[in-house]
Design an enzyme around this catalytic site. Structure first.
Site, PDB file in Angstrom:
ATOM      1  N   ASP A 152      -9.967  -5.574  -3.347  1.00 50.38           N
ATOM      2  CA  ASP A 152      -9.515  -4.459  -2.646  1.00 50.38           C
ATOM      3  C   ASP A 152      -9.990  -3.159  -2.624  1.00 50.38           C
ATOM      4  OD1 ASP A 152      -7.847  -2.311  -1.571  1.00 50.38           O
ATOM      5  OD2 ASP A 152      -5.860  -3.559  -2.237  1.00 50.38           O
ATOM      6  N   SER A 166       0.969  -1.231   0.009  1.00 52.75           N
ATOM      7  CA  SER A 166      -0.130  -0.106   0.039  1.00 52.75           C
ATOM      8  C   SER A 166       0.751   1.113   0.001  1.00 52.75           C
ATOM      9  CB  SER A 166      -0.944  -0.169   1.143  1.00 52.75           C
ATOM     10  OG  SER A 166      -1.942   0.865   0.976  1.00 52.75           O
ATOM     11  N   HIS A 211      -7.413  -5.917   0.768  1.00 55.25           N
ATOM     12  CA  HIS A 211      -6.159  -5.240   1.084  1.00 55.25           C
ATOM     13  C   HIS A 211      -5.398  -5.537   2.450  1.00 55.25           C
ATOM     14  CE1 HIS A 211      -3.926  -1.553   0.128  1.00 55.25           C
ATOM     15  NE2 HIS A 211      -4.098  -1.049   1.451  1.00 55.25           N
TER      16      HIS A 211
END
EC number: 3.1.2.12
Lengths: 276, 276
Positions: free
Chosen positions: A221, A145, A254
């Site tokens: 995600d 991320s 995620h």
């Protein structure tokens, strides 16, 4: 460096150290996984950069990477995601200040004094690790991320410094996404030309080194469309003929469940480059 | 059962459910790992019992067990470690009340109303799981520390109910160790004869089924000498000629780094029994 945690793990040691960072002007914690192979000499190092709200703990407790680090003989270094402490500027929201350093060198107040995560990760930390531990200068870098963004930027801006780079669910176009725009405005100011040096999509246009980018992206995600924007990376790599291995994974979100599921493939990717 | 978390993990799903427990008289969370093989029919189930202060989260986020559950085709069910909620009796210390159910049916006030973790784990939860999910009645049970105690007691007291049992760093003689003595006094009262049904060392003396006990114990475990007392188990198994596989691991401590390092071997042990 003062050792503050020490756990046997897969025949090696998962340690956490604390040290006073010169770049950041505060004490920092950093995870160091020492694989069993350090008994026999120096090993290469994978730097892992974590995402928003994370510390040095998330990857070392949840990814399961040590299993493969031990198999291949790779040290893993996991810094925290920002400077911290009472004397370090902060913001009450989760996406600015502590836990949200975005791996840039801030130029704006009140951030400029401490928020120099780019220098810390790219310069200070490797120098410290290579001077302190049985590590050599074979380096790989990866992240998740916001940390995926940090890893891609570090690799693209420093040809020859890393032998491989990979990311899970990276922010690839921070200048075109809300988290990135907010952080870059705060840390770097309103002049968007100053943002380009920290934007993968912009860097891809001019980068000389053809280091392949290995990216895993979950198709469920929750941040993909708005914050991560993998299709922009795909288009940028195509336009620049930059090698990209983009693995889109149906069903995955995620979380660290996603990372754990495919960390073996990332570790194998880095091992292939590090031991070439 | 209401699904409150849902994450793709190693080709299957790591879910968390909430349900109203009849045994415990409160809502309970429970982790359920559904391996990819559930697409093709019913699979066997490993019940994992966690230790003091843990919830349904610790094992599912830190052990890395899903990799091997997916490989073998085993569902993993991870209950919380006690009843919880404002209406459930508690104690300010970490080793009594919430997070410290000790897998017994309490008979003393104020605990008796809710603290029936033995019934919950042995009876209610398997019935619920087998009625709700593609699980069959091939069962295995394992746990860590207080949960290792719970797993050993559940297996020893219920011949034929589990095909295999294993534990990391279990409390094997709660009647002879401070955590156990404190909890048993509170939950079961001063009469020590009521403790024997929840004490592995006592149960070993009379158990009929010769289910081998697979135990991993770290030799740098900070709780080993005072709370876990593996040598008492070794002596009891020798005296009763009960099969014991005790693996003593130099350097390892009481943490999930230890569990993660050897969970593959425990999963293989259970798979061998479940698919026999």
């Amino acid at each position: 460096m003062e050792r503050v945690e020490h756990h046997a793990s897969f025949g090696g040691w998962q340690d956490v150290y604390q040290h006073d960072s010169i770049s950041l002007g505060c004490p920092m914690k950093v995870g160091v996984y020492l694989p069993p192979q350090v008994k026999d000499g120096r090993v290469p190092v994978l730097y892992w950069l974590s995402g928003l709200t994370c510390t040095e703990q998330n990857f070392i407790t949840k990814s399961g990477a040590q299993r493969f680090a031990a198999e291949h003989g790779i040290m893993i270094v996991t810094p925290d995601t920002s400077p911290r402490g009472e004397s370090v500027a902060d913001d009450p929201s989760y996406d600015l200040g502590h836990g949200a350093g975005f791996y840039v060198n801030a130029t704006q107040q009140p951030w400029a004094a401490n928020y120099r995560m780019y220098d810390y990760v790219v310069e200070e930390l490797p120098a410290l690790i290579e001077a302190t531990f049985p590590a050599d200068d074979r380096r790989a870098i990866a992240g998740h991320s916001m940390g995926g963004h940090g890893a891609l930027v570090a690799a693209l801006r420093n040809p020859g410094r890393y032998r491989s780079v990979s990311a899970f669910s990276p922010i690839v176009a921070p200048s075109q996404a809300p988290w990135g725009e907010r952080a870059f405005t705060a840390y770097l100011g309103d002049d968007r030309s100053a943002w380009e040096q920290y934007d993968t999509i912009e860097l891809i246009k001019t980068v000389r080194e053809r280091l392949p980018l290995l990216i895993d992206q979950g198709l469920d995600d929750e941040f993909a469309d708005r914050e991560l924007r993998p299709s922009l990376l795909q288009a940028a790599c195509e336009a620049a003929e930059h090698p990209l291995i983009l693995r889109q994974r149906p069903g995955y979100d995620h979380s660290y469940y996603f990372i754990a599921s495919f960390i073996d493939e990332h570790m194998a990717h880095h091992a292939a480059a590090l031991f070439q």
